[in-house]
Design a protein around this motif. Structure first.
Motif, PDB file in Angstrom:
ATOM      1  N   ALA A  62      43.041  49.499  51.086  1.00  0.00           N
ATOM      2  CA  ALA A  62      41.853  50.039  50.283  1.00  0.00           C
ATOM      3  C   ALA A  62      42.083  50.242  48.902  1.00  0.00           C
ATOM      4  N   GLU A  63      43.195  50.548  48.671  1.00  0.00           N
ATOM      5  CA  GLU A  63      43.524  50.907  47.113  1.00  0.00           C
ATOM      6  C   GLU A  63      43.552  49.469  46.263  1.00  0.00           C
ATOM      7  N   ARG A  64      44.069  48.682  47.046  1.00  0.00           N
ATOM      8  CA  ARG A  64      43.975  47.173  46.475  1.00  0.00           C
ATOM      9  C   ARG A  64      42.536  46.803  46.042  1.00  0.00           C
ATOM     10  N   ARG A  65      41.681  46.934  47.027  1.00  0.00           N
ATOM     11  CA  ARG A  65      40.225  46.558  46.744  1.00  0.00           C
ATOM     12  C   ARG A  65      39.638  47.176  45.814  1.00  0.00           C
ATOM     13  N   GLU A  66      40.008  48.565  45.626  1.00  0.00           N
ATOM     14  CA  GLU A  66      39.372  49.375  44.316  1.00  0.00           C
ATOM     15  C   GLU A  66      40.173  48.783  43.176  1.00  0.00           C
ATOM     16  N   ALA A  67      41.361  48.397  43.102  1.00  0.00           N
ATOM     17  CA  ALA A  67      42.079  47.892  41.989  1.00  0.00           C
ATOM     18  C   ALA A  67      41.520  46.484  41.546  1.00  0.00           C
ATOM     19  N   HIS A  68      41.058  45.503  42.468  1.00  0.00           N
ATOM     20  CA  HIS A  68      40.509  44.376  42.222  1.00  0.00           C
ATOM     21  C   HIS A  68      38.969  44.663  41.748  1.00  0.00           C
ATOM     22  N   ARG A  69      38.242  45.748  42.019  1.00  0.00           N
ATOM     23  CA  ARG A  69      36.770  45.820  41.438  1.00  0.00           C
ATOM     24  C   ARG A  69      37.132  46.336  40.104  1.00  0.00           C
ATOM     25  N   LEU A  70      38.194  47.111  39.749  1.00  0.00           N
ATOM     26  CA  LEU A  70      38.448  47.535  38.382  1.00  0.00           C
ATOM     27  C   LEU A  70      38.898  46.257  37.597  1.00  0.00           C
ATOM     28  N   LEU A  71      39.541  45.508  38.194  1.00  0.00           N
ATOM     29  CA  LEU A  71      39.904  44.147  37.416  1.00  0.00           C
ATOM     30  C   LEU A  71      38.894  43.320  36.983  1.00  0.00           C
ATOM     31  N   ALA A  97      53.666  39.713  46.525  1.00  0.00           N
ATOM     32  CA  ALA A  97      52.983  40.959  46.585  1.00  0.00           C
ATOM     33  C   ALA A  97      51.851  40.890  45.112  1.00  0.00           C
ATOM     34  N   TYR A  98      52.193  40.218  44.174  1.00  0.00           N
ATOM     35  CA  TYR A  98      51.687  40.271  42.964  1.00  0.00           C
ATOM     36  C   TYR A  98      50.667  39.225  42.642  1.00  0.00           C
ATOM     37  N   ALA A  99      50.875  37.971  43.456  1.00  0.00           N
ATOM     38  CA  ALA A  99      50.070  36.853  42.889  1.00  0.00           C
ATOM     39  C   ALA A  99      48.500  37.104  43.112  1.00  0.00           C
ATOM     40  N   ASP A 100      48.335  37.470  44.335  1.00  0.00           N
ATOM     41  CA  ASP A 100      46.738  37.652  44.152  1.00  0.00           C
ATOM     42  C   ASP A 100      46.067  38.622  43.266  1.00  0.00           C
ATOM     43  N   THR A 101      46.719  39.760  42.704  1.00  0.00           N
ATOM     44  CA  THR A 101      46.000  40.390  41.732  1.00  0.00           C
ATOM     45  C   THR A 101      46.322  39.935  40.306  1.00  0.00           C
ATOM     46  N   LEU A 102      47.399  39.048  40.027  1.00  0.00           N
ATOM     47  CA  LEU A 102      47.431  38.119  38.841  1.00  0.00           C
ATOM     48  C   LEU A 102      46.284  37.284  38.798  1.00  0.00           C
ATOM     49  N   LEU A 103      45.932  36.653  40.038  1.00  0.00           N
ATOM     50  CA  LEU A 103      44.990  35.629  39.881  1.00  0.00           C
ATOM     51  C   LEU A 103      43.602  36.207  39.532  1.00  0.00           C
ATOM     52  N   ARG A 104      43.420  37.721  40.030  1.00  0.00           N
ATOM     53  CA  ARG A 104      42.093  38.304  39.762  1.00  0.00           C
ATOM     54  C   ARG A 104      42.019  38.620  38.215  1.00  0.00           C
ATOM     55  N   PHE A 105      43.049  39.031  37.592  1.00  0.00           N
ATOM     56  CA  PHE A 105      43.247  39.065  36.276  1.00  0.00           C
ATOM     57  C   PHE A 105      42.928  37.789  35.564  1.00  0.00           C
ATOM     58  N   ALA A 106      43.452  36.706  35.969  1.00  0.00           N
ATOM     59  CA  ALA A 106      43.055  35.540  35.324  1.00  0.00           C
ATOM     60  C   ALA A 106      41.588  35.131  35.482  1.00  0.00           C
ATOM     61  N   HIS A 107      41.090  35.578  36.533  1.00  0.00           N
ATOM     62  CA  HIS A 107      39.434  35.395  36.654  1.00  0.00           C
ATOM     63  C   HIS A 107      38.816  36.032  35.850  1.00  0.00           C
ATOM     64  N   ALA A 108      39.322  37.414  35.459  1.00  0.00           N
ATOM     65  CA  ALA A 108      38.635  38.264  34.395  1.00  0.00           C
ATOM     66  C   ALA A 108      38.551  37.326  33.113  1.00  0.00           C
ATOM     67  N   LEU A 109      39.964  36.841  32.586  1.00  0.00           N
ATOM     68  CA  LEU A 109      40.288  36.280  31.464  1.00  0.00           C
ATOM     69  C   LEU A 109      38.864  35.233  31.227  1.00  0.00           C
ATOM     70  N   VAL A 110      39.101  34.042  32.569  1.00  0.00           N
ATOM     71  CA  VAL A 110      38.315  33.089  32.483  1.00  0.00           C
ATOM     72  C   VAL A 110      36.901  33.408  32.263  1.00  0.00           C
ATOM     73  N   ARG A 111      36.245  34.328  32.860  1.00  0.00           N
ATOM     74  CA  ARG A 111      34.909  34.820  32.955  1.00  0.00           C
ATOM     75  C   ARG A 111      34.605  35.263  31.619  1.00  0.00           C
ATOM     76  N   ALA A 112      35.521  35.966  30.775  1.00  0.00           N
ATOM     77  CA  ALA A 112      35.198  36.419  29.459  1.00  0.00           C
ATOM     78  C   ALA A 112      35.303  35.358  28.402  1.00  0.00           C
ATOM     79  N   GLU A 113      36.084  34.456  28.487  1.00  0.00           N
ATOM     80  CA  GLU A 113      36.162  33.543  27.507  1.00  0.00           C
ATOM     81  C   GLU A 113      36.503  32.018  28.344  1.00  0.00           C
ATOM     82  N   PRO A 114      35.448  31.259  28.971  1.00  0.00           N
ATOM     83  CA  PRO A 114      35.684  30.098  29.972  1.00  0.00           C
ATOM     84  C   PRO A 114      36.166  28.926  28.920  1.00  0.00           C
TER      85      PRO A 114
END
Length: 393
Positions: free
Chosen positions: A148-157, A224-241
């Motif tokens: 549940a916390e991971r889903r909320e963290a992904h929403r904030l990312l 344990a960290y790869a999925d969240t790092l990819l979510r962070f990468a998604h935010a970067l790509v969406r901001a400056e594709p």
């Protein structure tokens, strides 16, 4: 009077929202500001004043009041819709002509200090996460989060600001004040006036966002960290594709930028899963950095390597390739999830070979660490050089 109900108020004219709804609504305005919408203090006050004359329990009233008062122009509308759908519960959907399935709305939050998890189910009236809960979640290690916390963290990312440090382009733009003389425009101005002296025309260099090349380690030690790092990468790509390239590293180098351009994070993660052939395998960072250097992407860019440094290949090969990378890249940033632990020491052969050529060695274990990394890429905080041998790591 006949036109008043038992509370002494005219029907349809409600009192301003109470303290608790006001906190929820101002929190929504803060979320919009974090996403880049111009929801400043004056617009927030107009938003609250508008809801004082409407039924704030009706999601349509909240949606339209916010859209008409908090948005400054058409560019804010897509971000507003995304934030509205993510912030409020599914009981009050936005009346837009888009499919609700394009945005994943989750409201799970684990209450800090409680005996167990508290998850919202999307029912009407479900309370949003409080500021204290989000603050605790920001500093929690991703590997220790519940689902549940991971889903909320992904929403904030997904709401993370992905601005980029500006750099001077080779192209110029006209300038009214200062800058070098634009000889061509000045001569054309003189000819336009029949050879009479005219005002000097000036020009300055254009500003472009600095390119970022992100390498995400998807090996078994980073599971344990790869999925969240990819979510962070998604935010970067969406901001400056146009100024972001993302590669996965494991046993081979794989470009995954195209999959991360999807607007919906869930679809983007599905595309990445299908494109990456070496999930949870080994790590050969030296060979992959060498493969990266054969491409034009790292030249003049900020290269971010997100890995724990567990290198299965020769450490001297990684050191030699990192030395080459440091000469062609603008900056080399190494993101290590284990650096968030105060007891961590860079003892593995791979990380010790790479550190002498790293500009910044930062943590990557929590939302707060990702926010600091985003601020570094945006140029909001100065670079902190790593001393030879990684002594200050």
């Amino acid at each position: 009077m006949a036109d008043r109900d038992g509370s002494g108020r005219r029907p349809g004219l409600l009192a301003p929202p109470g303290p608790e709804p006001v906190a929820v609504l101002t929190g929504f305005a803060r979320t919009l500001r974090a996403a880049g919408v111009a929801a400043d203090h004056h617009r927030t006050q107009s938003f609250l004043a508008a809801l004082g004359h409407l039924d704030a329990a009706d999601g349509r009233n909240v949606y339209w009041a916010g859209r008409l008062t908090l948005c400054a122009g058409p560019d804010d509308l897509p971000r507003y819709d995304r934030c509205f759908a993510a912030y409020f519960s599914a009981g009050s959907p936005a009346p837009r002509r888009v499919r609700a399935t394009t945005v994943s709305v989750t409201r799970p939050v684990a209450a800090p200090g409680a005996g167990g998890e508290r998850e919202t189910t999307g029912e009407p009236g479900a309370p949003p996460a409080t500021a204290s809960e989000i603050e605790v979640l920001r500093h929690r290690d991703v590997a220790r989060m519940s689902e549940a916390e991971r889903r909320e963290a992904h929403r904030l990312l997904a709401l993370l600001r992905g601005a980029r440090q500006p750099r001077r382009s080779r192209r110029h733009r006209p300038s009214r004040h200062g800058g070098a003389t634009d000889a061509r425009r000045t001569v054309r101005e003189i000819l336009r006036h029949g050879g009479e002296p005219a005002r000097l025309r000036r020009r300055v260099r254009r500003q472009r966002p600095r390119r970022v090349v992100l390498l995400v380690d998807v090996s078994g030690s980073m599971a344990a960290y790869a999925d969240t790092l990819l979510r962070f990468a998604h935010a970067l790509v969406r901001a400056e594709p146009g100024a972001t390239e993302v590669f996965s590293v494991g046993t081979r180098l794989t470009r995954i930028t195209a999959g991360l351009r999807h607007r919906d994070p869930g679809l983007a993660m599905d595309e990445c899963s299908a494109a990456i052939p070496d999930w949870s395998g080994g790590t050969r960072l030296g060979e992959e950095v060498r493969a990266l250097l054969r491409l034009p992407d790292p030249r003049g860019a900020i290269v971010v390597i997100a890995s724990d440094g567990w290198e299965r290949g020769p450490a001297d090969l990684l050191g030699a390739q990192m030395a080459r990378l440091s000469r062609v890249a603008h900056r080399v940033v190494w993101v290590n999830p284990h650096k968030g632990d105060p007891a961590y020491r860079p003892l593995t052969a791979g990380i010790r070979a790479a550190l002498p050529y790293v500009t910044d060695f930062v943590a990557g274990h929590s939302l707060a660490a990702y926010e600091d990394l985003a601020a570094l890429l945006a140029g909001d905080r100065p670079a902190r050089a790593v001393r030879r041998g990684g002594a200050d790591a």
